[in-house]
Scaffold this active site. Structure first.
Site, mmCIF file in Angstrom:
data_model
loop_
_atom_site.group_PDB
_atom_site.id
_atom_site.type_symbol
_atom_site.label_atom_id
_atom_site.label_comp_id
_atom_site.label_asym_id
_atom_site.label_seq_id
_atom_site.Cartn_x
_atom_site.Cartn_y
_atom_site.Cartn_z
ATOM 1 N N HIS A 132 -6.879 12.612 -27.322
ATOM 2 C CA HIS A 132 -5.922 11.844 -26.513
ATOM 3 C C HIS A 132 -5.408 12.775 -25.407
ATOM 4 C CE1 HIS A 132 -2.012 9.898 -25.683
ATOM 5 N NE2 HIS A 132 -2.535 8.804 -26.210
ATOM 6 N N ASP A 209 -3.688 16.786 -34.563
ATOM 7 C CA ASP A 209 -2.988 15.626 -34.042
ATOM 8 C C ASP A 209 -3.126 14.536 -35.104
ATOM 9 O OD1 ASP A 209 -2.339 13.228 -32.878
ATOM 10 O OD2 ASP A 209 -3.313 13.641 -30.964
ATOM 11 N N GLN A 212 -2.858 9.272 -35.588
ATOM 12 C CA GLN A 212 -3.574 8.108 -36.131
ATOM 13 C C GLN A 212 -4.014 8.346 -37.578
ATOM 14 O OE1 GLN A 212 -3.486 5.430 -34.506
ATOM 15 N NE2 GLN A 212 -3.139 6.072 -32.388
ATOM 16 N N LYS A 235 4.269 4.931 -34.943
ATOM 17 C CA LYS A 235 2.944 4.468 -35.372
ATOM 18 C C LYS A 235 2.879 4.359 -36.899
ATOM 19 C CE LYS A 235 0.644 6.796 -31.503
ATOM 20 N NZ LYS A 235 0.337 5.722 -30.560
ATOM 21 N N CYS A 373 -5.885 6.214 -23.171
ATOM 22 C CA CYS A 373 -5.449 7.602 -22.913
ATOM 23 C C CYS A 373 -6.503 8.614 -23.379
ATOM 24 C CB CYS A 373 -4.096 7.909 -23.539
ATOM 25 S SG CYS A 373 -2.777 6.879 -22.909
#
Ligand code: C6P
Length: 415
Positions: A132, A209, A212, A235, A373
């Site tokens: 991202h 990261d 997700q 999220k 993104c």
């Protein structure tokens, strides 16, 4: 209970879960909302909304400052939320959990502070081709400042990291590896254990990261032995404006502060300032108090539903969706990794993703279209963007059927 506990007998009742999310009763263009844009942000359960309301109606006050009762209550709730989040990711110490504004803010914090301290001219930062923008641009900025070099692990056609190339790129010049656990555009789940083990063999820290990942699968930072983990509250059924940076104590102590201001200091004089201990050293100014406390409620919610049960349900749902979507003529998946979670990206014939998205919207189905993104990733696939359906624990197979029906209608209108 930690994330790593195995829950085998937890029943996942999606219909009762749905009752917790008032927005799922909303009608869009007169039809029930089908929300499949969960990778952008999830909806919020009543439990989280009530926590926000309770904070503002019953004990709104600043934290770590006042001796008065309300301030003590706010501070207790804020620190209790930190504890819940530390337990959720199985951090060794609560003070390894830093409240930030979100994943973007967490990664910027590491890029600027770790980068400022440890990067020198000619050093390398290793990211992947599926990152991202939030895990590209902060590293570009610090690399430019330090005359360091940003290197990229390539991916293959299926959207998997080319691990043989990773092996070649991982040299002692690399000072940090920063990769996504799960791709927001492709749904690829990366082999992070292997990445961490190989990087650690050369004493190179790894930032994951987790934007997700945390909402879809159990994640244990001690078991992974990861050095930094960034994720966003919004999220994972929590509010916007709040997120987490987990960092190993050793690194966080070694890094300089990010922002200066209230709460992050120990003592200030005009000549010199000494800094507060962890985690406060990285939490300058009044934080998003209600957001942090409500994120604690979101973690409670996930724990109560059971992260293993959520994972199992979402895997079943995604497998169902793949089968159904694969049967649509001229639909092609973008990304076909063996191990996937959360999101499915696709295109239909030569139809522009925006056009598909608009027609789905008119049928009350919310998906995201565009580059998500991840512009460099879209360039690799030579596409302007994708249509992305992304799932949360409250989605159902009936909603997938509706998605398929709506795509078929879009095909009839546009092809
Ligand atoms: N991806 C999506 O629709 P923030 O905005 O800071 O909460 O999260 C940024 C971010 C970082 N990494 C990954 C893997 C992400 O997916 C995101 C956010 C959203 O895919 C919005 S672009």
């Amino acid at each position: 209970m930690t994330n790593s506990d195995t829950i085998t007998d937890q029943v996942f009742d999606v219909e009762s879960i749905r009752k917790d999310f008032p927005i799922l009763q909303t009608k869009v263009y007169g039809k029930p909302l089908i929300y499949l844009d969960n990778a952008a942000t999830t909806q919020k359960p009543l439990q989280v909304l009530q926590t926000l309301e309770k904070y503002y109606t019953e004990y709104n006050s600043n934290v770590h400052r006042g001796v008065h009762l309300l301030s003590q209550q706010a501070t207790e709730a804020y620190e209790a939320a930190r504890k819940k989040i530390a337990a959720f990711i199985n951090a060794k110490h609560d003070h390894e959990v830093i409240f930030t504004k979100g994943t973007t803010n967490s990664i910027n914090l590491v890029a600027y502070t770790y980068g400022r301290k440890f990067l020198k001219e000619g050093d390398e930062v290793l990211i992947s081709a599926m990152e991202h923008h939030s895990n590209i641009v902060p590293w570009q900025i610090i690399c430019e400042e330090k005359n360091a070099v940003l290197k990229v692990i390539p991916i293959d056609e299926a959207g998997e990291l080319q691990m043989n190339e990773f092996d070649k790129l991982l040299t002692p010049k690399v000072k940090i590896v920063a990769v996504t656990y799960v791709s927001n555009s492709l749904g690829t789940v990366n082999p992070v254990r292997e990445i961490i083990a190989k990087a650690h063999a050369l004493n190179i820290p790894v930032l994951l990261d987790g934007a997700q990942a945390v909402q879809h699968m159990p994640l244990d930072v001690q078991e992974l032995d990861v050095d930094f983990l960034a994720f966003s509250g919004h999220k994972m059924y929590g509010p916007t404006g709040i997120g987490i940076l987990y960092g190993k104590e050793k690194w966080l102590n070694d890094m300089p502060p990010y922002e200066g201001g209230g709460d992050m200091i120990s003592h200030v004089t005009f000549a010199k300032t000494t800094y507060n201990e962890l985690p406060f050293k990285f939490e300058a100014g009044t934080p998003d108090i209600s957001g942090a406390i409500a994120l604690g409620s979101a973690v409670d919610y996930i724990q109560q539903a059971g992260i293993h049960a959520i994972q199992q349900w979402e895997e079943e749902l995604i497998a169902y969706a793949y089968d159904k979507l694969a049967a649509i003529p001229s639909l092609r998946f973008i990304g076909d990794a063996r191990h996937r979670a959360g999101a499915i990206s696709f295109l239909i014939g030569n139809i522009h993703p925006f056009d598909t998205g608009e027609i789905l919207d008119k049928q009350s189905i919310a998906v995201r279209t565009g580059h998500h993104c991840t512009q460099p990733l879209m360039e690799l696939f030579h596409i302007p963007g994708t249509v992305r359906a992304s799932f949360a624990c409250y989605n159902t197979k009936a909603e997938v059927d509706e998605l398929v029906r709506a795509i078929e209608k879009a095909k009839r209108m546009l092809e």
